[in-house]
Design an enzyme around this catalytic site. Structure first.
Site, PDB file in Angstrom:
ATOM      1  N   LYS A 127      56.227  39.785  51.521  1.00  0.00           N
ATOM      2  CA  LYS A 127      57.533  39.609  50.859  1.00  0.00           C
ATOM      3  C   LYS A 127      58.662  39.828  51.871  1.00  0.00           C
ATOM      4  O   LYS A 127      59.641  39.068  51.911  1.00  0.00           O
ATOM      5  CB  LYS A 127      57.676  40.572  49.669  1.00  0.00           C
ATOM      6  CG  LYS A 127      56.751  40.242  48.501  1.00  0.00           C
ATOM      7  CD  LYS A 127      57.059  38.874  47.913  1.00  0.00           C
ATOM      8  CE  LYS A 127      56.007  38.397  46.943  1.00  0.00           C
ATOM      9  NZ  LYS A 127      56.076  36.978  46.601  1.00  0.00           N
TER      10      LYS A 127
ATOM     11  N   ASP B 123      50.747  23.881  41.155  1.00  0.00           N
ATOM     12  CA  ASP B 123      49.976  25.130  41.151  1.00  0.00           C
ATOM     13  C   ASP B 123      48.522  24.774  41.434  1.00  0.00           C
ATOM     14  O   ASP B 123      48.059  23.714  40.990  1.00  0.00           O
ATOM     15  CB  ASP B 123      50.109  25.810  39.763  1.00  0.00           C
ATOM     16  CG  ASP B 123      49.738  27.280  39.777  1.00  0.00           C
ATOM     17  OD1 ASP B 123      48.607  27.602  40.165  1.00  0.00           O
ATOM     18  OD2 ASP B 123      50.591  28.108  39.382  1.00  0.00           O
TER      19      ASP B 123
ATOM     20  N   SER C  66      60.480  41.021  45.840  1.00  0.00           N
ATOM     21  CA  SER C  66      60.026  42.147  45.027  1.00  0.00           C
ATOM     22  C   SER C  66      60.728  43.427  45.431  1.00  0.00           C
ATOM     23  O   SER C  66      61.052  43.626  46.616  1.00  0.00           O
ATOM     24  CB  SER C  66      58.518  42.306  45.240  1.00  0.00           C
ATOM     25  OG  SER C  66      58.059  43.523  44.710  1.00  0.00           O
TER      26      SER C  66
ATOM     27  N   PRO D  59      47.225  56.812  44.662  1.00  0.00           N
ATOM     28  CA  PRO D  59      47.712  56.773  46.059  1.00  0.00           C
ATOM     29  C   PRO D  59      48.616  55.571  46.290  1.00  0.00           C
ATOM     30  O   PRO D  59      48.344  54.470  45.799  1.00  0.00           O
ATOM     31  CB  PRO D  59      46.424  56.649  46.885  1.00  0.00           C
ATOM     32  CG  PRO D  59      45.325  57.098  45.989  1.00  0.00           C
ATOM     33  CD  PRO D  59      45.754  56.798  44.586  1.00  0.00           C
TER      34      PRO D  59
ATOM     35  N   TYR E 177      50.600  42.797  51.108  1.00  0.00           N
ATOM     36  CA  TYR E 177      51.375  42.055  50.113  1.00  0.00           C
ATOM     37  C   TYR E 177      52.871  42.302  50.308  1.00  0.00           C
ATOM     38  O   TYR E 177      53.679  41.371  50.406  1.00  0.00           O
ATOM     39  CB  TYR E 177      50.955  42.465  48.691  1.00  0.00           C
ATOM     40  CG  TYR E 177      51.914  41.961  47.641  1.00  0.00           C
ATOM     41  CD1 TYR E 177      51.925  40.623  47.270  1.00  0.00           C
ATOM     42  CD2 TYR E 177      52.859  42.815  47.053  1.00  0.00           C
ATOM     43  CE1 TYR E 177      52.840  40.143  46.342  1.00  0.00           C
ATOM     44  CE2 TYR E 177      53.762  42.349  46.125  1.00  0.00           C
ATOM     45  CZ  TYR E 177      53.749  41.015  45.766  1.00  0.00           C
ATOM     46  OH  TYR E 177      54.661  40.542  44.855  1.00  0.00           O
TER      47      TYR E 177
HETATM   48  P1  NAD Z   1      50.872  34.787  38.928  1.00  0.00           P
HETATM   49  O1  NAD Z   1      49.639  35.043  39.732  1.00  0.00           O
HETATM   50  O2  NAD Z   1      50.755  34.779  37.447  1.00  0.00           O
HETATM   51  O3  NAD Z   1      51.546  33.403  39.368  1.00  0.00           O
HETATM   52  C1  NAD Z   1      51.428  32.896  40.670  1.00  0.00           C
HETATM   53  C2  NAD Z   1      50.924  31.472  40.552  1.00  0.00           C
HETATM   54  O4  NAD Z   1      50.842  30.907  41.857  1.00  0.00           O
HETATM   55  C3  NAD Z   1      49.528  31.371  39.940  1.00  0.00           C
HETATM   56  O5  NAD Z   1      49.542  30.441  38.880  1.00  0.00           O
HETATM   57  C4  NAD Z   1      48.638  30.919  41.094  1.00  0.00           C
HETATM   58  O6  NAD Z   1      47.590  30.076  40.649  1.00  0.00           O
HETATM   59  C5  NAD Z   1      49.648  30.175  41.959  1.00  0.00           C
HETATM   60  N1  NAD Z   1      49.306  30.113  43.388  1.00  0.00           N
HETATM   61  C6  NAD Z   1      48.988  31.125  44.231  1.00  0.00           C
HETATM   62  N2  NAD Z   1      48.780  30.650  45.465  1.00  0.00           N
HETATM   63  C7  NAD Z   1      48.991  29.300  45.418  1.00  0.00           C
HETATM   64  C8  NAD Z   1      48.948  28.255  46.373  1.00  0.00           C
HETATM   65  N3  NAD Z   1      48.615  28.487  47.633  1.00  0.00           N
HETATM   66  N4  NAD Z   1      49.223  26.996  45.967  1.00  0.00           N
HETATM   67  C9  NAD Z   1      49.547  26.735  44.674  1.00  0.00           C
HETATM   68  N5  NAD Z   1      49.618  27.689  43.728  1.00  0.00           N
HETATM   69  C10 NAD Z   1      49.332  28.965  44.098  1.00  0.00           C
HETATM   70  O7  NAD Z   1      51.966  35.863  39.402  1.00  0.00           O
HETATM   71  P2  NAD Z   1      53.409  36.181  38.821  1.00  0.00           P
HETATM   72  O8  NAD Z   1      53.368  37.569  38.301  1.00  0.00           O
HETATM   73  O9  NAD Z   1      53.875  35.092  37.967  1.00  0.00           O
HETATM   74  O10 NAD Z   1      54.226  36.228  40.172  1.00  0.00           O
HETATM   75  C11 NAD Z   1      54.979  35.136  40.641  1.00  0.00           C
HETATM   76  C12 NAD Z   1      55.661  35.504  41.931  1.00  0.00           C
HETATM   77  O11 NAD Z   1      56.493  36.638  41.711  1.00  0.00           O
HETATM   78  C13 NAD Z   1      54.718  35.895  43.063  1.00  0.00           C
HETATM   79  O12 NAD Z   1      55.256  35.411  44.270  1.00  0.00           O
HETATM   80  C14 NAD Z   1      54.749  37.395  43.040  1.00  0.00           C
HETATM   81  O13 NAD Z   1      54.454  37.958  44.291  1.00  0.00           O
HETATM   82  C15 NAD Z   1      56.188  37.645  42.660  1.00  0.00           C
HETATM   83  N6  NAD Z   1      56.426  38.967  42.051  1.00  0.00           N
HETATM   84  C16 NAD Z   1      55.678  39.328  40.961  1.00  0.00           C
HETATM   85  C17 NAD Z   1      55.877  40.584  40.398  1.00  0.00           C
HETATM   86  C18 NAD Z   1      55.038  41.046  39.233  1.00  0.00           C
HETATM   87  O14 NAD Z   1      54.936  42.241  38.999  1.00  0.00           O
HETATM   88  N7  NAD Z   1      54.434  40.141  38.450  1.00  0.00           N
HETATM   89  C19 NAD Z   1      56.854  41.432  40.925  1.00  0.00           C
HETATM   90  C20 NAD Z   1      57.607  41.015  42.023  1.00  0.00           C
HETATM   91  C21 NAD Z   1      57.375  39.769  42.580  1.00  0.00           C
HETATM   92  C1  WQD Z   2      53.964  51.150  37.106  1.00  0.00           C
HETATM   93  C2  WQD Z   2      53.836  52.645  36.851  1.00  0.00           C
HETATM   94  C3  WQD Z   2      51.943  53.654  37.941  1.00  0.00           C
HETATM   95  C4  WQD Z   2      48.821  51.587  35.723  1.00  0.00           C
HETATM   96  C5  WQD Z   2      53.514  46.886  41.283  1.00  0.00           C
HETATM   97  C6  WQD Z   2      53.557  46.410  42.693  1.00  0.00           C
HETATM   98  C7  WQD Z   2      54.912  45.845  43.000  1.00  0.00           C
HETATM   99  C8  WQD Z   2      55.315  44.780  41.978  1.00  0.00           C
HETATM  100  C9  WQD Z   2      55.103  45.231  40.575  1.00  0.00           C
HETATM  101  C10 WQD Z   2      54.850  42.641  42.862  1.00  0.00           C
HETATM  102  C11 WQD Z   2      53.444  53.430  38.109  1.00  0.00           C
HETATM  103  C12 WQD Z   2      51.803  53.723  36.446  1.00  0.00           C
HETATM  104  C13 WQD Z   2      50.049  52.014  36.191  1.00  0.00           C
HETATM  105  C14 WQD Z   2      48.020  52.484  34.982  1.00  0.00           C
HETATM  106  C15 WQD Z   2      49.721  54.169  35.217  1.00  0.00           C
HETATM  107  N1  WQD Z   2      54.536  43.610  42.126  1.00  0.00           N
HETATM  108  N2  WQD Z   2      50.475  53.290  35.946  1.00  0.00           N
HETATM  109  N3  WQD Z   2      48.507  53.737  34.742  1.00  0.00           N
HETATM  110  O1  WQD Z   2      53.149  49.987  41.031  1.00  0.00           O
HETATM  111  O2  WQD Z   2      55.507  49.900  40.105  1.00  0.00           O
HETATM  112  O3  WQD Z   2      54.513  47.874  41.095  1.00  0.00           O
HETATM  113  O4  WQD Z   2      53.795  45.781  40.425  1.00  0.00           O
HETATM  114  O5  WQD Z   2      55.729  42.558  43.670  1.00  0.00           O
HETATM  115  O6  WQD Z   2      54.841  45.325  44.271  1.00  0.00           O
HETATM  116  O7  WQD Z   2      53.295  47.515  43.543  1.00  0.00           O
HETATM  117  O8  WQD Z   2      53.686  48.657  38.923  1.00  0.00           O
HETATM  118  O9  WQD Z   2      52.636  48.393  36.719  1.00  0.00           O
HETATM  119  O10 WQD Z   2      51.187  49.048  38.697  1.00  0.00           O
HETATM  120  O11 WQD Z   2      52.791  50.696  37.771  1.00  0.00           O
HETATM  121  O12 WQD Z   2      50.095  55.320  34.993  1.00  0.00           O
HETATM  122  O13 WQD Z   2      46.890  52.166  34.547  1.00  0.00           O
HETATM  123  O14 WQD Z   2      52.744  52.840  35.936  1.00  0.00           O
HETATM  124  O15 WQD Z   2      51.494  54.840  38.537  1.00  0.00           O
HETATM  125  O16 WQD Z   2      54.103  54.659  38.041  1.00  0.00           O
HETATM  126  P1  WQD Z   2      54.208  49.240  40.341  1.00  0.00           P
HETATM  127  P2  WQD Z   2      52.508  49.132  37.996  1.00  0.00           P
END
Ligand code: NAD
Ligand code: WQD
Length: 344
Positions: free
Chosen positions: A156, A34, A127, A301, A152
């Site tokens: 994905k 990381d 995602s 939005p 973003y």
């Molecule tokens: P996070 O930011 O906590 O973890 C990602 C980690 O990757 C971080 O520690 C960051 O320092 C590291 N990183 C980023 N770019 C890097 C690089 N170029 N080289 C080395 N390290 C790097 O995020 P998370 O919530 O743990 O998400 C992990 C994965 O899951 C991501 O790919 C994210 O897109 C995906 N994801 C997250 C969610 C969510 O809501 N948290 C939902 C769907 C998918």
């Molecule tokens: C959840 C619900 C908001 C904040 C996002 C990314 C998605 C994925 C997960 C990575 C929605 C509502 C939120 C607030 C609110 N990430 N909300 N007040 O938008 O479903 O997904 O994170 O892949 O790609 O788009 O998650 O937690 O932002 O929102 O009312 O202050 O909560 O409108 O309905 P979302 P979220």
């Protein structure tokens, strides 16, 4: 040793640190890589504390191929879980090149290096955002993806395609891939030693709720209560982060055991249950016995109105199912926030 070791890129982050714990609990060795661009060492230290294992950590940017190659030279592993990516939807619209460069380059480097070193199994963090506003609910893995509405989301979709095409082309070399489409990951480890560490003002619902409860934010805005849903607020599928972590262990084991039906597979990782924003807020208040300061605000939005997972494929084929209740998950989210803030 090599076959049972997993490289976790982005393993210092929120989902990666929880996954590292579950991999170790399952008897696998973990190496974390990381660059701490969205995390700090507390995640890795938490993993070490929970498991009692001195997990190796390498500070490396996966986009720096030469530096990253050294990790492949130094450690023997056959499996990789690739979490390393930027994930802020709004920022990706404002600065797309930042997202395309980091999220695509890091992933392409991994595939290249896996081929160069003969490493075979990769799980990619995808995602539910790839579905957009789906025409059919719940969404199955066959539900058509909608054109991405953020850079973003586009990264994905593009990484999924890169993986699909790479497995199709290089599968003969042994390359296998699983894309896990996470729904909305929330909560923290029951120890409260690891959890989500948002930087700045949280964009996601649960960190905003916990920070409001902690007094860091004044008031939660519920974005819209006039949608065509039972209580007017949006519906999502909130998946506990420990359950999500366990899905990675099963996916890796499936590849190690050579049980994949196809070289490239996709699984939804959710609970199958739709929960509204207001229901989530009310549940948080009830299980943690507190009142949350919140108000109804205009719609945000770009929000999809509703999405939740059909989990049959993951349940039946992967043999994985979400287990933790929403009550327990929201208790853990609050316990983590209190730990971070030093409350109680
Ligand atoms: P996070 O930011 O906590 O973890 C990602 C980690 O990757 C971080 O520690 C960051 O320092 C590291 N990183 C980023 N770019 C890097 C690089 N170029 N080289 C080395 N390290 C790097 O995020 P998370 O919530 O743990 O998400 C992990 C994965 O899951 C991501 O790919 C994210 O897109 C995906 N994801 C997250 C969610 C969510 O809501 N948290 C939902 C769907 C998918
Ligand atoms: C959840 C619900 C908001 C904040 C996002 C990314 C998605 C994925 C997960 C990575 C929605 C509502 C939120 C607030 C609110 N990430 N909300 N007040 O938008 O479903 O997904 O994170 O892949 O790609 O788009 O998650 O937690 O932002 O929102 O009312 O202050 O909560 O409108 O309905 P979302 P979220």
């Amino acid at each position: 040793m090599g076959k049972k070791t997993v490289l976790v890129s982005g393993g210092a982050g929120y989902i990666g640190s929880h996954t590292a714990v579950e991999l170790i609990n399952a008897g696998l060795n973990v190496v974390v890589a990381d660059n701490l661009s969205n995390s700090d060492m507390s995640g890795v230290e938490g993993v070490r504390k929970i498991t009692g294992v001195d997990v190796p950590f390498i500070n490396v940017d996966c986009c720096d191929k030469e530096a990253f190659r050294k990790v492949f030279e130094e450690y023997e592993f056959d499996s990789v879980i690739h979490f390393a990516a930027f994930k802020a939807v709004g920022e990706s619209v404002a600065d797309p090149m930042k997202y395309y460069r980091n999220n695509l380059l890091s992933f392409m480097n991994i595939i290249d290096l896996m081929r160069e070193f003969g490493r075979h199994n990769i799980v990619f963090s995808s995602s539910a955002t790839v579905y957009g506003e789906a025409d059919e609910l719940p969404v199955t893995e066959q539900t058509p993806r909608k054109p991405a509405t953020s850079s973003y989301g586009n990264t994905k979709q593009m990484c999924e395609d890169i993986l699909r095409d790479s497995v199709a082309a290089y599968g003969g070399e042994g390359l296998k891939g699983i894309a896990l489409r996470y729904f909305n990951p929330i909560g923290a480890h029951p120890s409260a030693l690891i959890g989500e560490l948002p930087r700045g003002v949280p964009q996601n619902l649960v960190p905003f709720i916990t920070q409001t409860a902690a007094g860091v934010r004044e008031c939660l805005s519920v974005f819209g209560d006039d949608y065509n849903t039972p209580d007017g607020s949006c519906l999502r599928d909130y998946i506990d982060v420990v359950d999500l972590a366990k899905a990675h262990v099963v996916a890796i084991q499936r590849m190690i055991d050579d049980k994949c039906k196809e070289g490239y597979e996709i699984f939804n990782v959710g609970t199958g249950r739709a929960v509204s924003v207001l229901e989530l807020v009310n549940t948080f208040e009830r299980v943690n016995e507190l009142k949350l300061n919140y108000k109804v605000a205009p719609r945000r939005p770009g929000d999809v109105v509703m999405i939740w997972a059909d989990t049959a494929h993951a349940n039946e084929e992967l043999g994985w199912k979400a287990e933790r209740s929403l009550d327990d998950t929201l208790r853990s989210a609050w316990a983590w926030e209190k730990h971070v803030r030093g409350i109680e």
